[in-house]
Design a protein around this motif. Sequence first.
Motif, short mmCIF file in Angstrom:
data_model
loop_
_atom_site.label_atom_id
_atom_site.label_comp_id
_atom_site.label_asym_id
_atom_site.label_seq_id
_atom_site.Cartn_x
_atom_site.Cartn_y
_atom_site.Cartn_z
N HIS A 196 -58.91 45.59 -12.70
CA HIS A 196 -57.60 45.00 -12.41
C HIS A 196 -57.34 45.13 -10.92
CE1 HIS A 196 -57.28 45.23 -16.72
NE2 HIS A 196 -57.26 46.54 -16.72
N PHE A 197 -56.85 44.06 -10.30
CA PHE A 197 -56.57 44.12 -8.86
C PHE A 197 -55.52 43.07 -8.49
CE2 PHE A 197 -60.12 41.33 -9.72
CZ PHE A 197 -59.93 40.22 -8.91
N LYS A 198 -54.91 43.22 -7.31
CA LYS A 198 -53.87 42.30 -6.85
C LYS A 198 -54.43 40.89 -6.72
CE LYS A 198 -50.13 44.86 -5.72
NZ LYS A 198 -49.22 44.90 -6.86
N GLY A 199 -53.68 39.92 -7.24
CA GLY A 199 -54.13 38.54 -7.16
C GLY A 199 -53.21 37.63 -7.95
N ASP A 200 -53.45 36.32 -7.87
CA ASP A 200 -52.59 35.39 -8.62
C ASP A 200 -53.44 34.40 -9.42
OD1 ASP A 200 -53.48 33.33 -6.90
OD2 ASP A 200 -51.91 33.80 -5.44
N ALA A 201 -52.75 33.49 -10.11
CA ALA A 201 -53.40 32.57 -11.05
C ALA A 201 -54.43 31.65 -10.39
CB ALA A 201 -52.36 31.73 -11.77
N GLU A 258 -57.99 36.37 -16.12
CA GLU A 258 -56.59 36.11 -16.52
C GLU A 258 -55.63 36.94 -15.70
OE1 GLU A 258 -56.78 37.11 -20.64
OE2 GLU A 258 -57.28 39.18 -20.25
N ILE A 259 -54.35 36.58 -15.80
CA ILE A 259 -53.30 37.42 -15.24
C ILE A 259 -53.21 38.66 -16.11
CG2 ILE A 259 -50.78 37.60 -14.84
CD1 ILE A 259 -51.97 35.69 -12.85
N ASN A 260 -53.05 39.81 -15.49
CA ASN A 260 -53.00 41.08 -16.24
C ASN A 260 -51.84 41.08 -17.24
OD1 ASN A 260 -51.94 44.03 -16.51
ND2 ASN A 260 -54.05 44.21 -15.84
N ASP A 261 -52.14 41.60 -18.44
CA ASP A 261 -51.13 41.63 -19.52
C ASP A 261 -49.89 42.44 -19.17
OD1 ASP A 261 -52.66 40.14 -21.14
OD2 ASP A 261 -53.44 41.78 -22.37
N HIS A 262 -50.09 43.55 -18.45
CA HIS A 262 -48.99 44.50 -18.24
C HIS A 262 -48.30 44.35 -16.89
CE1 HIS A 262 -50.36 46.36 -21.90
NE2 HIS A 262 -51.57 46.50 -21.39
N ASP A 263 -48.98 43.72 -15.92
CA ASP A 263 -48.41 43.63 -14.58
C ASP A 263 -48.81 42.28 -13.99
OD1 ASP A 263 -47.80 43.75 -11.90
OD2 ASP A 263 -48.56 45.78 -11.59
N SER A 264 -47.85 41.36 -13.88
CA SER A 264 -48.17 39.98 -13.47
C SER A 264 -48.57 39.86 -12.00
CB SER A 264 -47.00 39.05 -13.78
OG SER A 264 -45.86 39.50 -13.09
N SER A 265 -48.46 40.97 -11.23
CA SER A 265 -48.93 40.90 -9.83
C SER A 265 -50.44 41.18 -9.76
CB SER A 265 -48.18 41.93 -8.97
OG SER A 265 -48.61 43.25 -9.28
N LEU A 266 -51.02 41.55 -10.91
CA LEU A 266 -52.46 41.85 -10.96
C LEU A 266 -53.20 40.77 -11.75
CD1 LEU A 266 -52.36 45.64 -11.98
CD2 LEU A 266 -52.57 44.72 -9.65
N VAL A 267 -54.48 40.62 -11.42
CA VAL A 267 -55.37 39.80 -12.27
C VAL A 267 -56.42 40.72 -12.87
CG1 VAL A 267 -55.06 37.58 -11.12
CG2 VAL A 267 -56.79 39.17 -10.26
N THR A 268 -57.03 40.26 -13.96
CA THR A 268 -58.08 41.02 -14.63
C THR A 268 -59.38 40.24 -14.54
OG1 THR A 268 -56.53 42.07 -16.14
CG2 THR A 268 -58.82 41.98 -16.85
N GLY A 269 -60.44 40.92 -14.10
CA GLY A 269 -61.75 40.27 -13.99
C GLY A 269 -62.82 41.11 -14.67
#
Length: 485
Positions: free
Chosen positions: A456-461, A436-447
């Motif tokens: 958490h790292f830089k990425g998009d939808a 998903e897109i990170n809850d706190h920072d939309s420039s990050l994704v969570t894997g």
Amino acid sequence: MSLQIDYEKELDALDLAAQPPQEEPKRQYYYLKKCRMLVAKMSEELGRPLTASTVTFGCQMNARDSEKLAGMLEKIGYQMVEGEEADFVIYNTCTVRENANLRVYGRLGVLHNQKKKNPHMLIALCGCMMQEPDVVEKLKKSYRFVDLIFGTHNIYKFAELLSARLESNDMIIDIWKDTDQIVEDLPVERKYSFKSGVNIMFGCNNFCSYCIVPYVRGRERSREPKDIIREIERLVEDGVVEVMLLGQNVNSYGKNLEQPMTFAQLLQEAEKIEGLKRIRFMTSHPKDLSDELIEVMAKSEKICHHMHLPLQSGSSRILKIMNRRYTKEQYLELTEKLRRAIPDISLTTDIIVGFPGETEEDFEETLDVVRKVRYDSAFTFIYSKRTGTPAAAMEDQVPEEVIKPRFDRLLKEVQKISKEMSSRMTGQTVPVLVEEINDHDSSLVTGRLDNNLLVHFKGDASLIGKIVDVHLDECKGFYYMGTMR
């Protein structure tokens, strides 16, 4: 050839003027169609679509049941929404702890006020709590505004029960004490497009002295392996890359089948499915964890290197009173076997503090196991009396003022070790399933890593549902910050 079921085609083929079919799931398709007609009529009268919400309490098996309910509700014509402001609210209940029941009663009071303002509103209760006869009696007496009550064994009959309620103003109650019936091939609305739970068995035969589950979920019933494999194949065809095989005790899967099959053998069959990337499972009971399973996990390229192995107590004396059927020494031997076979395995657990009769010495034994096994994480619970279980009637209940300091000591120890264990992969580049897109920072994704830790790292939808390589730059205690490679 597509493996997906065309539900619209199935529904179109049914004649509502005819008698409902007797065989399942055709019978439920008939009632899905009937409910759709009744709901469309109500929608037209109101001049808007009707909304529905499922609120899930409890375990992942309940979460999977809620996905089935949502799938059926959508086919009937409801629009699914979050929260409890809907025209139809379903509480899928848990009853593992007594205060879970109290929470449901409290929430029902709020819903009653909503229902007074919305005469079209329906309220349904299902799940484990409904399998307790005294709960159903209380609902019949004090919560007459509830429309529909059903249990864990007959969730597949939801459309049939809803149809009965829509055609009358009566409270519909349908609870089964036990069954060996498992009905497949009903609509499901999954929370995630890329991962899914798959029930492989229902019920439990263990009767741990603190646990209500065998009384409300019934005896163990394993699904046929061919049905499980077919479900996973359909999910993979629909974009799923990771499955979580679910059961109260997956290690005893297959014992009651006409042609017995072990859980390890089922895993090997699942592994053959092309396009499936990851296999997880829970929950494992230590007494049934076989060498065969450890060997299959060690050789597999798809089974995640994560094992949730509930300890409950490190004291052999307490384990015996709990009816866990293993000793401290046997548990430690198991974890050593796992670590030898799968050196990078992540071990997680459940621990109860303050079980009746627990002494300081017993508690120290638990701490000793925690230090020896070095869990990646642990769910720690203060023992709470569960009416209807043998432990609730035991003398020698431990006072709260003794339990609380023990619990705090355990938590401190677990968190310290957990932090050390979590950081052991810093600097490695590993495959990560982006969730998903990170809850706190939309420039990050969570894997999620194979071992269940988050990064958490830089990425998009566009990355969601994909497995990508991520360098683990820094451990922040219970998660990593990383960089996609």
